[in-house]
Design an enzyme around this catalytic site. Structure first.
Site, PDB file in Angstrom:
ATOM      1  N   GLN A  34       0.812  -1.223   0.000  1.00  0.00           N
ATOM      2  CA  GLN A  34       0.000   0.000   0.000  1.00  0.00           C
ATOM      3  C   GLN A  34       0.844   1.271   0.000  1.00  0.00           C
ATOM      4  O   GLN A  34       0.317   2.357  -0.189  1.00  0.00           O
ATOM      5  CB  GLN A  34      -0.955  -0.027   1.211  1.00  0.00           C
ATOM      6  CG  GLN A  34      -0.357   0.440   2.555  1.00  0.00           C
ATOM      7  CD  GLN A  34       0.498  -0.594   3.254  1.00  0.00           C
ATOM      8  OE1 GLN A  34       1.325  -1.248   2.645  1.00  0.00           O
ATOM      9  NE2 GLN A  34       0.330  -0.723   4.554  1.00  0.00           N
ATOM     10  N   SER A  58      -7.056   0.928   7.337  1.00  0.00           N
ATOM     11  CA  SER A  58      -6.581   2.152   6.657  1.00  0.00           C
ATOM     12  C   SER A  58      -5.977   3.144   7.632  1.00  0.00           C
ATOM     13  O   SER A  58      -5.934   4.338   7.369  1.00  0.00           O
ATOM     14  CB  SER A  58      -7.727   2.848   5.903  1.00  0.00           C
ATOM     15  OG  SER A  58      -8.454   1.960   5.130  1.00  0.00           O
ATOM     16  N   ARG A  59      -5.515   2.675   8.800  1.00  0.00           N
ATOM     17  CA  ARG A  59      -5.171   3.617   9.848  1.00  0.00           C
ATOM     18  C   ARG A  59      -3.682   3.915   9.970  1.00  0.00           C
ATOM     19  O   ARG A  59      -3.257   4.679  10.831  1.00  0.00           O
ATOM     20  CB  ARG A  59      -5.690   3.106  11.191  1.00  0.00           C
ATOM     21  CG  ARG A  59      -5.184   1.711  11.517  1.00  0.00           C
ATOM     22  CD  ARG A  59      -5.762   1.183  12.797  1.00  0.00           C
ATOM     23  NE  ARG A  59      -4.920   1.470  13.931  1.00  0.00           N
ATOM     24  CZ  ARG A  59      -3.720   0.938  14.164  1.00  0.00           C
ATOM     25  NH1 ARG A  59      -3.196   0.108  13.302  1.00  0.00           N
ATOM     26  NH2 ARG A  59      -3.038   1.248  15.239  1.00  0.00           N
ATOM     27  N   GLU A  72      -8.931   1.645   2.091  1.00  0.00           N
ATOM     28  CA  GLU A  72     -10.038   0.757   1.727  1.00  0.00           C
ATOM     29  C   GLU A  72     -11.181   1.501   1.040  1.00  0.00           C
ATOM     30  O   GLU A  72     -12.001   0.898   0.364  1.00  0.00           O
ATOM     31  CB  GLU A  72     -10.625   0.117   2.993  1.00  0.00           C
ATOM     32  CG  GLU A  72      -9.654  -0.655   3.831  1.00  0.00           C
ATOM     33  CD  GLU A  72     -10.185  -0.823   5.241  1.00  0.00           C
ATOM     34  OE1 GLU A  72     -10.770  -1.863   5.517  1.00  0.00           O
ATOM     35  OE2 GLU A  72     -10.030   0.105   6.058  1.00  0.00           O
ATOM     36  N   ALA A  81      -3.758  14.598   8.014  1.00  0.00           N
ATOM     37  CA  ALA A  81      -4.132  13.433   7.198  1.00  0.00           C
ATOM     38  C   ALA A  81      -5.138  12.566   7.940  1.00  0.00           C
ATOM     39  O   ALA A  81      -5.153  12.531   9.165  1.00  0.00           O
ATOM     40  CB  ALA A  81      -2.891  12.608   6.869  1.00  0.00           C
TER      41      ALA A  81
END
Lengths: 776, 277
Positions: A485, A526-527, A734, A729
């Site tokens: 990712q 997604s953290r 996902e 941010a």
């Protein structure tokens, strides 16, 4: 805000090693004295294990040991103890491992595994979640609630967990509504189809310590489970993880590691390696479970939604441990990103005779959004109002209260702007759909909204260590995993920004090792950028603080008068006196030769503060750390002769706060859109009457190729700075998955006038609908 | 469990190897290796014939084609083939599969969805089988007897495929419907060669794949269409003739119902082609 390295293009730090093939993956690891393991797998989907004959297998040359579930009858789990390492009493799905063979070669293990004979007493099977929810005759697994159990199984049923949301009074809401719309939805089970199959190597040392190499998204969670299962202190379990060749959630749950560790326990001193075959990835790892749900919505004539009742069940497979939290994720988004006064939502995790459900990119959100975003378009049609108008009347905005009772703030993001960007790109409401009879084509446009928060425990923590080297370069270690990712690149940029030095000077040390790297809960939800990014900023602050402490001695000024910026350290207003990080990295040497300070290391941590468990009866409470909102759309062409759908354009607008690396961020969104459309158009695990997966190969389980994906992608980032995020941010990974399927189905309606209620929507479904409706 | 592999360099070596019990010819292996992995086939000896030059000849003399059985799909795509055969082969698998797979292997696999097979039915091709006793020539439609079933005798190897291209001035259509665009197996495929004169169909050959136990010619539809214009009414009738003449089944890839529907619809592609003439 203006940043030096944030929001700038920066080459991926792992690009060269991956492009040249030097990057290390589990399959590359070959250790001295290594043996190979093959799992024994159930040949029926549900039944009691009567007898296992291993004599013939033991006699195969090269076989070192055969380990069976009955040798270690133990169910593990953190939330509900319902995962056997190897099945020991009965098997609950076809392909469930009941043991394994260890041999000097993989070939010998395979030959021996074929010679093991197992007899079963077959039991009836259930594979569909709705069937399982209502079935009280066939109980797949009996679980007795214990005081430390986090899940809520219902005795005498297949329900292993459920969640409830209750706000207002839905029945009263329905009475006040002008119309009521009811729909029922289904989704087929799917597999992640990571390029790299799951695998692990385990080695027991003479001193009883255990080392496991694994392709995992969660080395520290693997360590936790291994320590729990084998009753070892955490510092006697070491988990080493190289790069992961695709995770998508399917390598965040702990499955293969305890199995390989148990095999290896019988041959101490010898590492045992197991890599799953593609077939085993289908029936021997994790699935996104099948899903059933229904939605009842009460709406006013003007489009205001006054009441919504949602009920859904997720097939959890034979063990619920890693599937129940998917229900936990889904229920917070049970009605999507909307403010509705009266809500009653119930989500169930139910046992089925299929491989266990685990994390899958989107974590329950693609499932609930499939229902809700279809339902929104259906409602708009019934009322005769534009679906954009309907949504705008109900969406979450600053000041709205979501279904778990959180007040949405400005910094949570701008959903309405995302919607506007997508419909503008689609030129909505012009030409939203038509049939071209002459050319036997139909065209349609559709869109859908999304929301997602990181689904995690309230105390999911991260940490980071920055270490200055004596040439002014920096080593950064973190426990979060690079799974393709691009996290290593984003975190390098965050460290550079926080330290004020160029990203080229920072080495984020590749690979992970629980003995050497700082703690990380998991690389999921997604953290990573949000959570680990915050820990890095704190570590950088400590580095700077330590440098100030030394510099105040050097310059004989107060600590607060020392400026640390752009790699320089100097007294306020006297930049010409500046020394560099290099001068301070391992201690400063005064002119007379004596040293002060010392090697500088900064450590930082992050934990989402203020999160609480949801109220068990109402689901209310601050249980979601932050929200990412977005909108997605597609333009499609349908071939009326074959039912084939071509995606002409796929659009996403998402408010992910400050974008750290634009190219990488776009890559995440585009990849997610492609994956979601592959799932929506063609992916389904096909189950035989006997409960066997019929398409456990890539010949028969088709994912999109480069020639099936959209012809054009559009990605818009709305950058509302997130208060709790590093440099503003928030989560992004996902989200591109969440609303593509309903956007596609909404476009199909606009093209053909056909409502689809199940996923996938294959070319076949479309062709048969065209035929039935006599569209051609 | 282990399999012996032999690669003969001469025909006499080949005949000897084929005389062994359990010998099985491999010519690319893109289907066979999958079947072995799935334990559907358990050969004890694989005889790889791809190095024998006799099986690799390609000739096109005055429209008489002779195609060596072990020429790969990728090699054939570089040859001057009839358009319908070229298009059909180009839809097979991926570049990697086309680099390994051979036309002879595709024929002997005898899948009703075999993409290179379908055009051969349009040309009434013959396959030539070689054994130490000489050649045997069989029409493709007789050689393939059912799914995975071929008229193959012990000691024989498929040498080549021969046909005459009597239809050089014909137009053609090849259409394959799979579950995705590339690297897919046909759910339905259709090949047509046809000739128009003054907007009337002068001649037409129609073959379908994946809708019957073998590739099928729909001769009733061919007869019906001859002498007719390409019009919706005519094509509707052709569609129902086609649907009557096929026997699609449900399998992992699609239902019979879908196959029947799409097979019928595909004949409407004639209209597209006609429009472009």
């Amino acid at each position: 805000m203006e940043y030096k390295f944030i929001g700038k293009e920066f080459k991926r730090v792992d690009a060269l090693s991956k492009l040249t093939g030097r990057a290390r993956f589990l399959a590359d690891i070959i250790l001295p004295h290594m043996y190979y393991g093959i799992f024994l797998r159930a040949s029926i989907a549900h039944g009691e294990i009567l007898d296992i004959e291993t004599e013939d297998a033991k006699n195969v040359e090269g076989v070192k040991a055969i380990v069976l579930g009955r040798d270690f009858p133990h169910n593990y789990g953190h939330l509900i103890k319902d995962r056997p390492i190897f099945a020991f009493d009965k098997v609950r799905y076809y392909g469930e491992a009941i043991g394994g063979v260890i041999a000097k070669t993989e070939e010998a293990a395979r030959v021996a595994a074929d010679k093991v004979k197992v007899s079963y007493k077959p039991l009836p099977i259930i594979t569909h979640p709705k069937e399982s929810l209502n079935n009280k005759e066939v109980i797949i697994r009996e679980v007795s609630p214990t005081p430390d159990m986090v899940y809520r199984p219902v005795k005498g049923t297949n329900i292993f967990h459920y969640d409830v949301v209750k706000r207002g009074d839905v029945e009263k809401g329905f009475e006040e509504a002008d119309i009521i719309v009811e729909s029922e939805f289904n989704i087929a089970p799917i597999n992640h189809v990571q390029i790299e199959p799951h695998g692990a190597i385990a080695l027991w040392d003479e001193d009883g310590s255990l080392t496991v190499w694994s392709s995992t998204q969660a080395p520290f969670t693997v360590r936790y489970f291994l320590s729990d299962i084998f009753e070892l202190p955490l510092n006697k379990v070491r988990v080493i993880a190289y790069y992961v060749g695709g995770g998508f959630g399917g390598k965040s749950d702990v499955g293969i590691e305890p199995m390989v560790a148990l095999l290896a326990k019988s041959v101490p001193g010898h590492p045992v390696k197991v890599i799953l075959s593609r077939e085993e990835v289908f029936h021997g790892s994790f699935l996104r479970g099948n899903f059933w749900g229904r939605v009842k919505t009460g709406v006013k004539k003007d489009g205001k939604i006054v009441s919504e009742k949602v009920e859904f069940a997720m097939g959890g497979g034979g063990s619920g441990e890693f599937g129940g939290t998917v229900v936990d994720g889904a229920f917070k988004s049970a009605v999507g990103p909307y403010e509705i006064e009266n809500v009653h939502a119930v989500g169930y995790g139910v046992y089925t005779n299929l491989p266990p459900t685990g994390a899958f990119r989107g974590y329950g959100h693609p499932e609930t959004h499939w229902m809700i975003e279809r339902q929104r378009d259906i409602i708009a049609r019934k009322l005769g109002i534009d679906p954009v108008v309907l949504r705008k009347k109900n969406i979450l905005k600053p000041g709205s209260i979501n279904i778990i009772g959180q007040k949405i703030e400005e910094h949570n993001g701008n959903l309405e702007k995302c919607l506007d960007l997508v419909v503008e790109e689609l030129d909505w409401p012009n030409n939203i759909g038509h049939i071209d009879k002459k050319n036997k084509k139909a065209y349609g446009k559709g869109f859908a909204l999304l929301q997602k928060s990181p689904v995690m425990p309230t105390n999911a923590a991260s940490s980071a260590i920055l270490k200055l080297n004596d040439d002014g370069t920096v080593n950064l270690t973190v426990g979060t995993q690079e799974i393709g990712q691009g996290i290593d690149t984003a975190l390098t940029q965050i460290a550079a920004e926080a330290l004020g030095i160029s990203p080229e000077k920072i080495k984020l040390v590749p690979y992970r090792d629980t003995d050497l790297y700082p703690y990380e809960w998991q690389t999921v939800a997604s953290r990573g950028v949000w959570s680990v990014g915050n820990a890095i900023i704190m570590a950088a602050d400590e580095v700077k603080h330590k440098m100030r402490k030394v510099a105040k001695e050097i310059f004989s000024v107060d600590e607060e008068d020392i400026v640390v910026e752009d790699g320089l350290v100097f007294p306020q207003g006297e930049k010409e006196k500046a020394i560099t990080y290099k001068d301070l990295a391992i201690g400063y040497t005064l002119p007379e030769g004596s040293g002060i300070g010392g090697p500088i290391v900064g450590a930082g941590y992050f934990i989402p503060e203020g999160l609480v468990y949801p109220d068990p009866e109402t689901g209310q409470g601050n249980s979601a750390a932050e929200w990412t909102f977005g909108a997605q759309g597609v333009e499609i062409e349908v071939d009326l002769i074959t039912g084939k759908v071509k995606i002409l354009k796929a659009v996403t607008a998402i408010d992910a706060g400050t974008i750290i690396n634009p190219e990488n961020a776009r890559g995440q969104v585009v990849g997610a859109m492609a994956m979601a459309l592959s799932i929506a158009q063609r992916e389904a695990i096909v189950i035989s009457k006997e409960g066997k997966i019929r398409n456990d190969s890539l010949t028969d389980y088709k994912i999109s190729t480069i020639r099936d994906v959209p012809s054009e992608y559009k990605v818009f980032f709305v950058e509302t700075e997130e208060e709790t995020g590093p440099f503003g941010a928030r989560s992004l990974a996902e989200h591109g998955m969440v609303a593509m399927a309903p956007a596609l189905a909404n476009a199909l309606y606009n093209a053909l006038g056909v409502e689809f209620f199940k996923l996938p929507i294959t070319f076949e479904d479309i062709a048969l609908a065209i035929d039935e409706k006599k569209i051609v | 469990m282990s399999i012996r592999v032999e690669i003969p360099n001469t025909l006499s070596e080949l005949w000897e190897l084929l005389s062994y019990e359990g010998a099985r010819i491999i010519a690319g292996g893109t289907d066979l290796m999958v079947r072995i992995r799935a334990k559907v086939e358990k050969p004890s000896l694989l005889v790889d014939i791809v190095r024998l030059p006799e099986f690799r000849l390609f000739e096109n003399r005055e429209d008489i084609f002779s195609i060596g059985a072990t020429l790969t799909h990728a090699e054939l795509l570089k040859k001057d083939l009839p358009g319908v055969l070229h298009d059909a082969i180009s839809t097979i698998g991926s570049p990697q599969i086309r680099n390994m797979g051979t036309i002879g292997g595709n024929i002997c696999n005898a899948s009703p969805a075999g993409d290179s097979i379908l055009p051969l039915y349009l040309y009434d091709a013959n396959v030539v089988l070689l054994s130490k006793n000489g050649e045997r020539r069989v029409p493709i439609g007789e050689f393939i007897k059912g799914p995975g079933k071929i008229d193959f005798r012990k000691g024989e190897a498929l040498l080549k495929i021969v046909f005459t291209n009597k239809y050089k001035d014909y137009k053609y259509i090849f259409k394959k419907i799979g579950k995705r665009v590339a690297m897919t197996i046909s759910v339905v495929s259709m090949g047509l060669i046809f000739k128009l004169e003054n907007d009337i169909i002068k001649d037409i050959k129609i073959a379908y794949g994946a809708v019957s136990p073998t590739v099928v010619r729909i001769r009733e539809a061919e007869e019906y269409l001859k002498g007719k214009p390409i019009e919706d009414k005519v094509l509707e009738e052709a569609k129902s003739i086609i649907q009557k003449n096929i026997s699609p089944i449900d399998d992992i890839r699609a239902t019979g119902e879908y196959r029947r529907e799409v097979a019928g619809n595909l004949i409407f592609l004639l209209k597209d082609a006609y429009g472009k003439l």
